[in-house]
Write a protein that holds these residues in place. Structure first.
Motif, short mmCIF file in Angstrom:
data_model
loop_
_atom_site.label_atom_id
_atom_site.label_comp_id
_atom_site.label_asym_id
_atom_site.label_seq_id
_atom_site.Cartn_x
_atom_site.Cartn_y
_atom_site.Cartn_z
N LEU A 30 71.62 17.83 15.02
CA LEU A 30 72.07 16.87 16.08
C LEU A 30 70.55 16.94 17.16
O LEU A 30 69.53 18.19 16.48
CB LEU A 30 72.46 18.18 16.92
N GLU A 31 71.03 16.74 18.75
CA GLU A 31 69.45 17.15 19.06
C GLU A 31 68.69 19.01 19.17
O GLU A 31 70.63 19.41 19.27
CB GLU A 31 69.79 16.76 20.55
N VAL A 69 68.03 22.06 20.80
CA VAL A 69 69.15 22.81 22.28
C VAL A 69 68.02 23.82 22.76
O VAL A 69 67.29 24.29 21.72
CB VAL A 69 70.68 23.60 21.60
N ALA A 102 76.04 21.94 11.34
CA ALA A 102 75.09 21.04 11.82
C ALA A 102 75.34 19.55 11.45
O ALA A 102 75.95 19.79 10.63
CB ALA A 102 73.91 20.81 12.59
N ASP A 118 84.09 20.02 20.90
CA ASP A 118 82.18 20.32 21.65
C ASP A 118 80.83 21.32 21.48
O ASP A 118 80.12 21.69 22.00
CB ASP A 118 82.84 20.74 23.44
N ALA A 174 77.64 21.89 19.12
CA ALA A 174 76.82 21.29 18.87
C ALA A 174 76.52 21.59 17.13
O ALA A 174 76.05 20.69 16.42
CB ALA A 174 75.51 20.89 19.87
N GLN A 175 76.46 22.74 16.97
CA GLN A 175 76.00 23.47 15.94
C GLN A 175 76.58 24.58 16.11
O GLN A 175 76.90 25.46 17.82
CB GLN A 175 74.13 23.44 15.87
N LYS A 223 77.72 21.36 23.25
CA LYS A 223 77.01 20.45 22.62
C LYS A 223 76.47 19.83 24.86
O LYS A 223 77.06 20.61 25.56
CB LYS A 223 77.48 18.90 22.72
N ARG A 224 75.09 19.21 24.74
CA ARG A 224 75.39 19.37 25.97
C ARG A 224 75.20 17.60 26.20
O ARG A 224 74.96 16.97 25.75
CB ARG A 224 73.44 19.50 26.14
N GLU A 258 74.14 13.88 26.99
CA GLU A 258 73.24 12.66 26.48
C GLU A 258 73.07 11.09 27.74
O GLU A 258 73.68 11.59 28.64
CB GLU A 258 74.00 12.47 25.48
N SER A 270 80.49 13.20 28.59
CA SER A 270 79.68 14.30 28.65
C SER A 270 78.62 12.42 29.31
O SER A 270 78.26 11.02 29.01
CB SER A 270 78.33 13.83 27.36
N THR A 302 79.09 18.00 31.42
CA THR A 302 80.26 17.93 30.32
C THR A 302 81.22 18.11 30.35
O THR A 302 81.64 19.24 31.23
CB THR A 302 79.48 18.58 28.85
#
Length: 721
Positions: A104-105, A107, A129, A204, A206-207, A233-234, A236, A260, A269
């Motif tokens: 994932l993107e 963080v 992740a 929710d 992200a990892q 998660k953040r 997007e 999000s 979010t």
């Protein structure tokens, strides 16, 4: 003749001078066009490495004529290798990094507070992740228990036969020695740690980052066995709404949603879920293996970027749940004489605040705070216990990123205040603990092959005194695909009555701890691991990881029964855990195979007598075979083995296997449906052993070392708008 020789020598010097080239590489995100700060760029032929600065730039100077290979790595992006032949016509180049499908993107908040990729950090960090997180989330959409339990070296220990409550054990040590964080902040500790695993849905996330071994430098006491950091998660750029609907053959229901969106300088979010359990008794013994519960969770967050170099985040989390297990007929509403039951009513409210400011020249300033209110009422026949915990965490730190070093220093304040409002008279378990900490950590690239991470934390508590907690990790990378890590540190755990042991007895007849008479438990630990990756062909790769670990805890707190009361004592002795973790991953095209083995030898030495630590599977195996077509479908087969465990009543439990089959099919870009067959062998402790003695009205529960819910099918769909 002399003039000719002079001119030849002059032109030779000029050609040599011009053959020394400079290469300016600027790394940008392909979607946002923003600079990628902290990416690692290695020049493989010269074994030279650099880190991108605050504008994403890396500069290589004095490069001789020839062809060179550059390796670019950063968490959340695809690894890239580029070749350039020098001298170049244009020494200035922009390179756009692509997001990795399996990661994932990146963080902003990570467990080590470093901006480097995991492969370049001396501290060993495991990350769940991407596809793996989604797969585990499909299996248990209502909580994170399975997500953690199926990781090598981690075991979730069920502490109640009827309420389903569980705690986390890393490398065999009691759950009180593991820190559970949310975005780097301790939201689940003390009394509020109860039922936490069962009340955290994964949609929710992200990892999930796991550090095994002492992790006290940045986060204070409590991380003796390790820490688990849940990264949210953040917002997007594209935004959207994710919906998940799941049902089970045990009549469970999970409804989760995650929204999000970014609006210029603003972003948000919003996570919301409803989880329902129906009383379930697969063994037909009259007691619930899965309790009845209704839970609602709401977690909105707001993000604001007032400038390009600053960000503010504020969020709240509210969870409320009613959970009751025990006599099946009673819970279903039928009349029962003297029924046994265990009822939990919990309300959890927390706030999170983070402010980041990039000052320039690699300097970053951060403030964060969390406030937590937790109320839990427990009721069993003839006894009630309840109370409210108010806790807070505040921190300010500054980090400085340079080409070869990275400094992080700061201060934090951690407060916990528990007030009991229900329970037996005269045995009030109120407690208050305030901790002031200061920390300093340095990451230093000694050379191209060696990297050192060192840190020191000093904590001060009024009741227990001052704790100095050093930590050192060294990484040696002799080749591109071979890494050695060696690390160790000290830790401590302040005395508390809120442990696995007291959870099992619902805090009944537990005597309070006098902090002036009990000292903190102290620990020392060391880890050594080796990572190797082989390319066995153009499409076949093998990745291996071997971890050796050792931790010793001195002066542990022991719960013993004195007449009708339970009292914590601190005899001479120690707990020791030592062992090996092995992970293997084969990948051939779209086929992946994972194998994991854990050997954990955990002993307790009390007043000179040595015995096995209870509820530890000395040998554990993890086997996963996965076939996946990205964004098309995936199907996986899993098998887990647990060796016999020593029980608290002196007996030894039986060994067992758990197997499962899962599948997910994508229909277009926005819809997928999944189906899982969990515990297909119907492995249950009630099938080969007992979970209680005595009568159904007044049971005495034994240790739960194997599943009690048996074979369960779950399935549902996910939809993105």
């Amino acid at each position: 003749m002399h003039r000719l020789l002079f001119l030849s020598f002059f032109f030779f010097l000029v050609s040599v001078g011009y053959s020394q080239s400079t290469y300016n590489l600027v790394l940008l995100d392909e979607e946002s066009q923003e600079p990628v700060v902290g990416a690692t760029v290695q020049l493989l032929e010269l074994r030279l490495g650099k880190v991108s600065n605050e504008v994403g730039e890396v500069i290589f100077e004095d490069l001789a004529a020839g062809t060179f290979t550059f390796l670019i790595r950063f968490m959340g992006y695809e690894e890239q290798r580029i070749k350039r032949t020098f001298p170049l016509d244009n020494p200035y180049e922009k390179l756009f990094l692509h997001h990795d499908h399996e990661e994932l993107e990146a963080v902003l908040i990570t467990s080590t507070r470093s901006s480097r990729v995991i492969e370049d950090i001396p501290t060993r960090v495991e990350v769940i992740a991407g596809e793996e997180l989604g797969e585990k989330g499909n299996m248990k959409p209502g909580d994170i228990r399975m997500l953690l339990n199926e990781s090598t070296g981690i075991q979730t220990q069920q502490t109640s036969a009827t309420s389903y409550n569980s705690s986390i054990r890393i490398q065999g040590l009691d759950g009180k020695y593991t820190q559970l964080l949310r975005d780097g902040m301790p939201l689940y500790s003390g009394y509020s740690g109860g039922l936490s695993l069962m009340q955290i849905p994964p949609l929710d996330l992200a990892q999930v980052e796991v550090i095994k071994g002492s992790s006290s430098t940045l986060y204070g006491g409590g991380g003796i066995a390790g820490l688990i950091n849940l990264i949210s998660k953040r917002p997007e750029e594209e935004g959207g709404l994710d919906l998940l609907v799941n049902g089970t053959s045990a009549l469970g229901l999970d409804l989760s949603s995650f929204y999000s969106q970014k609006f210029g300088k603003w972003g948000t979010t919003v996570f919301a879920s409803f989880n329902k359990g129906t009383p379930y008794d697969p063994a037909a013994i009259g007691l619930t293996a899965i309790p009845e519960f209704d839970r609602v969770t709401v977690n909105p967050k707001l993000f604001w970027n007032p400038t390009a170099n600053s960000e503010l985040m504020f969020g709240i989390n509210w969870t409320t749940e009613d959970r009751i297990g025990g006599n099946l007929d009673f819970i279903r509403g039928e009349p029962v004489i003297d029924p046994y039951f265990e009822e939990n009513q919990t309300d959890r409210f927390s706030t999170q605040f983070i402010f980041d400011q990039k000052i320039g020249n690699g300097l970053t300033f951060q403030i964060k705070n969390s406030l937590n209110l937790f109320d839990r009422q427990i009721r069993i026949p003839d006894f009630r216990f309840g109370g409210r915990q108010i806790s807070s965490f505040s921190e300010i730190h500054v980090s400085r990123l340079k080409e070869k070093t990275e400094w992080i220093g700061g201060l934090n304040l951690w407060t916990e205040n528990f007030t009991q409002n229900t329970g037996q008279s005269g045995e009030v378990l109120d407690y208050q603990l305030n901790t002031i900490g200061a920390f300093l950590q340095n990451l230093w690239n000694i050379s191209e092959d060696w990297t050192l991470e060192s840190g020191l934390r000093v904590d001060s508590q009024k009741e227990s005194g001052i704790f100095a907690l050093p930590k050192v990790s060294l990484m040696f990378e002799p080749a591109d695909l071979l890494t050695f890590r060696l690390g160790g540190g000290l830790g401590y755990k302040s005395p508390t009555v809120f442990t696995e042991e007291t959870e099992r007895i619902t805090f009944r007849n537990v005597k309070p701890i006098d902090p002036l008479k009990m000292e903190a438990e102290r620990s020392a630990g060391v880890n050594f691991d080796v990572n190797q990756r082989w390319a066995l062909g153009e499409e076949l790769t093998l990745s291996t990881n071997l971890l050796l670990f050792y931790t010793q805890i001195n002066h542990p707190l022991i719960l013993s029964k004195q007449e009708e009361f339970y009292v914590y004592e601190q005899p001479e002795g120690n707990f020791k855990t030592q062992g090996v973790e092995m992970n293997l991953k084969w990948q051939f095209r779209d086929l992946k195979m994972f194998m994991g083995y854990t050997f954990a030898d955990v002993t307790q030495k009390i007043e000179g007598a040595v015995s096995a630590f209870p509820l530890v599977a000395k040998h554990r195996l993890k086997n996963v075979l996965m076939y996946e077509k990205h964004e098309n479908f995936r199907i996986g087969l899993e098998g887990y083995y647990f060796s016999p465990q020593q029980l608290n009543d002196g007996k030894v439990g039986q060994a067992y296997w758990i197997m499962g089959l899962m599948g997910e099919k994508y229909v277009g870009e926005h819809f997928s449906f999944f189906l899982n067959f969990e515990n297909m062998l119907d492995t249950r402790q009630t099938a080969f052993d007992t979970i209680f003695t005595g009568s159904l009205s007044n049971p005495t529960f034994r240790d739960i070392y194997a599943p009690v819910d048996g074979f369960v099918i779950n399935g549902g769909f996910k939809f993105r708008i």
